[in-house]
Design a protein around this motif. Structure first.
Motif, short mmCIF file in Angstrom:
data_model
loop_
_atom_site.label_atom_id
_atom_site.label_comp_id
_atom_site.label_asym_id
_atom_site.label_seq_id
_atom_site.Cartn_x
_atom_site.Cartn_y
_atom_site.Cartn_z
N ALA A 109 0.83 -1.21 0.00
CA ALA A 109 0.00 0.00 0.00
C ALA A 109 0.86 1.26 0.00
CB ALA A 109 -0.93 -0.01 1.20
N ASP A 110 2.00 1.24 0.69
CA ASP A 110 2.90 2.40 0.70
C ASP A 110 3.42 2.70 -0.70
OD1 ASP A 110 2.72 2.60 3.50
OD2 ASP A 110 4.51 1.37 3.81
N PHE A 111 3.87 1.67 -1.39
CA PHE A 111 4.40 1.87 -2.74
C PHE A 111 3.28 2.27 -3.71
CE2 PHE A 111 5.70 0.41 -6.98
CZ PHE A 111 6.84 1.18 -7.13
N ARG A 112 2.13 1.62 -3.59
CA ARG A 112 1.00 1.94 -4.46
C ARG A 112 0.58 3.41 -4.28
NH1 ARG A 112 -2.25 -1.35 -7.26
NH2 ARG A 112 -1.54 -3.17 -6.09
N ALA A 113 0.59 3.88 -3.04
CA ALA A 113 0.22 5.27 -2.77
C ALA A 113 1.19 6.24 -3.45
CB ALA A 113 0.18 5.53 -1.26
N ALA A 114 2.48 5.90 -3.45
CA ALA A 114 3.47 6.74 -4.12
C ALA A 114 3.21 6.78 -5.62
CB ALA A 114 4.88 6.23 -3.83
#
Length: 129
Positions: A101-106
């Motif tokens: 989710a962290d990478f997807r948000a970026a």
């Protein structure tokens, strides 16, 4: 989107590629050959550097110096590099363990244009306080 991924991990490469393809189906994604040389292409507008230590830091800094419009996502196990990430106006700084989710948000922030003006400016041209 024209992206390049720097990671020695096949698992991470597959994760990043899958997320990029889901969020930007027309993205052109390449992987750095990790042959001991730095390969920089000014056509890349999104760079993922998931390399620990000084080698990762060098890649991040070189990308920001050569093409200030390239948005760099820096992933490292060393949270103490956060100061460098701030200094060089890195688009996103993630420490391990990070979530999908962290990478997807970026990626979503990049695609929607949620980019700070100073992240589009070379660090050496910023106004100093």
């Amino acid at each position: 989107m024209n992206a390049v991924i720097y990671t020695p991990s096949d698992t991470e490469y597959e994760l990043f590629t899958r997320i990029l393809r889901e969020e930007a189906p027309d993205a052109k994604i390449t992987r750095d050959p990790d042959d001991g040389f730095f390969h920089y292409d000014p056509e890349h507008d999104f760079v993922v550097v998931s390399v620990d230590g000084a080698k990762g830091m060098e890649q991040v800094i070189k990308h920001r110096e050569l093409n200030c419009k390239t948005m760099v996502v820096w992933i490292t196990s060393d949270r103490y590099f956060a100061g460098m990430a701030i200094r060089y106006q890195i688009f996103e700084f993630l420490t391990r363990p990070f979530t999908e989710a962290d990478f997807r948000a970026a990626v979503k922030r990049f695609l929607t244009g949620d980019i700070l003006p100073q992240q589009k400016t070379p660090f050496w041209q910023r106004t100093r306080l």
